[in-house]
Design an enzyme around this catalytic site. Structure first.
Site, short mmCIF file in Angstrom:
data_model
loop_
_atom_site.label_atom_id
_atom_site.label_comp_id
_atom_site.label_asym_id
_atom_site.label_seq_id
_atom_site.Cartn_x
_atom_site.Cartn_y
_atom_site.Cartn_z
N HIS A 224 0.92 -1.06 0.09
CA HIS A 224 0.06 -0.11 0.20
C HIS A 224 0.71 1.13 0.23
CE1 HIS A 224 -4.10 1.39 0.45
NE2 HIS A 224 -3.88 2.44 0.80
N ASP B 17 -14.12 2.64 6.08
CA ASP B 17 -12.83 3.48 5.30
C ASP B 17 -13.24 3.89 4.11
OD1 ASP B 17 -10.15 4.41 5.01
OD2 ASP B 17 -10.01 2.96 3.30
N ARG C 149 -12.82 12.65 3.48
CA ARG C 149 -11.69 13.31 3.90
C ARG C 149 -11.44 13.94 2.74
NH1 ARG C 149 -8.12 8.90 5.10
NH2 ARG C 149 -6.38 10.51 5.32
N SER D 130 -6.70 4.53 7.96
CA SER D 130 -7.48 4.21 6.74
C SER D 130 -6.42 2.95 6.11
CB SER D 130 -7.20 5.55 5.92
OG SER D 130 -7.39 5.18 4.66
N LYS E 151 -7.89 -1.31 6.14
CA LYS E 151 -8.10 -2.12 4.82
C LYS E 151 -7.05 -3.18 4.94
CE LYS E 151 -7.24 1.57 1.91
NZ LYS E 151 -7.59 2.89 2.29
N1 URA Z 1 -4.13 5.61 1.22
C1 URA Z 1 -5.18 5.44 2.15
O1 URA Z 1 -5.35 4.28 1.79
N2 URA Z 1 -5.51 6.00 3.03
C2 URA Z 1 -5.11 7.39 3.25
O2 URA Z 1 -5.73 8.06 4.25
C3 URA Z 1 -3.89 7.64 2.56
C4 URA Z 1 -3.47 7.09 1.46
#
Ligand code: URA
Length: 442
Positions: free
Chosen positions: A86, A165, A172, A187, A191
């Protein structure tokens, strides 16, 4: 149904710098996910958190509440060990499109839940939707079946997986509450925990186009996420990488897909490939496919050289309803109506870039969202072919603008050169990576 959580109290306490209890955070996430809290109150709480921060306990509580806002996957019946990655978000960051197919092709199953564009940074799902018909919406059985069948799956937040999320992320994005350590950590890690990966490589960006402006801030975020992951029994490594300029040349959804396809074919910008090679190498290393980073990177090189990576991306596109012909023939990808050169305004050395502003140029042209309901124009964006350290001449073509209307085209042709700092003295080129943060249990 009336909300059980008294949002006014939570907003006021956080506004005044107080702490939220575990039960309050659980209640907020539960009720917001259920649709019992209106966006305006959730937005006010996000802004209070943004301004006042969250301590470590609150951040862990928020992460776990979000991770458990839907189902959590156990994928071990279809694959013994799942690896994931990620990015904390950046401009021109098409790493996932290159890395995931290569890692899967090298034998490590990848099940990933991705996000959409956020603020000035792009999102993998928006990029993948440049493939006509491609959908990130999978049921849990579909997710598992695809992982078993082709070893690669890329899904968005669904009603089933980390739905909190999905909702908070979209909110956001349009309420200027993105670049906050606690909110980003919760966040990303919610995930990752929900999607059931055993090992996770976090690409934490720092610089003028990242949510974390300094290396120190990025390291803090990285350490927090590594600890949250390790506490949940996952193997996690974080790479702190540079985002003081876009990664590669392309910014904009379909343009980035084209560049990722180039990289998988053995071409593309050198910085993009070097970055992807390292991220993919770390994923294979964590997955136990090699016993050194060098050996893992050799596996990545091999999967690119013999076309297995590109073939795996085609499988991913087709498996999720997309048009595989666009993988073989990128000219079939969406295009903008106008393509015009971008010219330098000044002579000298490029010493810095306002990379977030470059991301916003793309958003303002329709490549991202200014309000939740905005529909992305996949073909718009730009190529910027200069890097920090390069010498440029006034009038030199430094890129190519792709726009759907004349007004945004002309504005972008002014804004992009203005986002570059040009000086008489050279600046050293930027490193790609600053640090690697390992969990203790790796
Ligand atoms: N990537 C994400 O999944 N969430 C964030 O808040 C920032 C980057």
């Amino acid at each position: 149904m009336a909300a059980k959580t008294r949002m006014v109290d939570l907003i006021a306490r956080k506004r005044d710098g107080g702490e939220l209890t575990t039960a309050e955070i659980d209640g907020f996430i539960h009720d917001y996910t259920a649709g019992d809290i209106p966006d305006y109150q959730a937005a006010a709480l996000l802004m209070a958190i943004y301004l006042r921060g969250m301590n470590r306990r609150e951040t862990v509580d928020l992460t776990l509440a979000m991770a458990h806002s839907g189902d959590t996957l156990d994928l071990h019946d279809v694959a013994p060990f799942i690896v994931d990655k990620h990015s904390s978000g950046g401009v021109g960051d098409k790493t996932s499109l290159v890395v995931l197919p290569l890692v899967a092709a090298a034998g490590a199953p990848v099940g990933k839940m991705s996000g959409r564009g956020l603020g000035s940074s792009g999102g993998t799902l928006d990029k993948m939707e440049s493939f006509a018909g491609w959908s990130p919406t999978l049921t849990l059985p579909q997710f598992k079946r695809q992982l078993a069948d082709i070893g690669l799956v890329l899904a968005g937040q669904t009603h089933d997986l980390a739905p909190a999320d999905g909702k908070l992320y979209a909110l956001r994005d349009v309420t200027a509450t993105v670049d906050n350590r606690a909110l980003i950590a919760a966040s990303i890690m919610s995930k990752k925990l929900a999607a059931g990966a055993d090992a996770i490589v976090l690409d934490v960006k720092t610089g003028s186009g990242a949510f974390m402006p300094t290396v120190a801030a990025a390291e803090e975020l990285a350490r927090l996420m590594v600890e949250i992951g390790e506490d949940a029994g996952r193997r996690v490594v974080a790479l702190i990488s540079d985002m003081n300029q876009p990664l590669g040349h392309a910014v904009g959804n379909a343009l980035e897909v084209r560049e990722a396809l180039d990289a998988l074919r053995g071409g593309g910008p050198a910085d993009l490939w070097a970055h992807c090679r390292a991220v993919a190498g770390h994923m294979l290393l964590l997955a136990g496919k090699a016993d050194s980073l060098g050996a893992a990177e050799a596996l990545v090189d091999a999967a690119r050289a013999d076309g297995r990576g590109l073939a795996k991306l085609r499988q991913l596109v087709v498996a999720q309803g997309g048009d595989g012909r666009q993988v073989d023939d990128p000219d079939r990808l969406p295009k903008a109506r106008y393509v015009e050169p971008i010219e330098a305004k000044q002579s000298g050395y490029v010493t810095a870039m306002d990379t977030a502003e470059l991301g916003w140029v793309c958003v303002r042209c329709g490549g991202g969202r200014l309000v939740k309901s905005d529909v992305i124009a996949p073909g718009v964006g730009f190529l910027l072919t200069v890097k920090i350290g390069d010498h440029i001449e006034a009038g030199q073509v430094i890129g190519e603008m792709h726009a759907d209307d004349d007004m945004t085209l002309q504005q972008a042709q002014r804004d992009i050169p203005a986002a570059l700092t040009v000086a008489d003295d050279p600046a050293p080129p930027r490193p790609l990576f600053y640090a690697t943060i390992d969990g203790e249990k790796n």
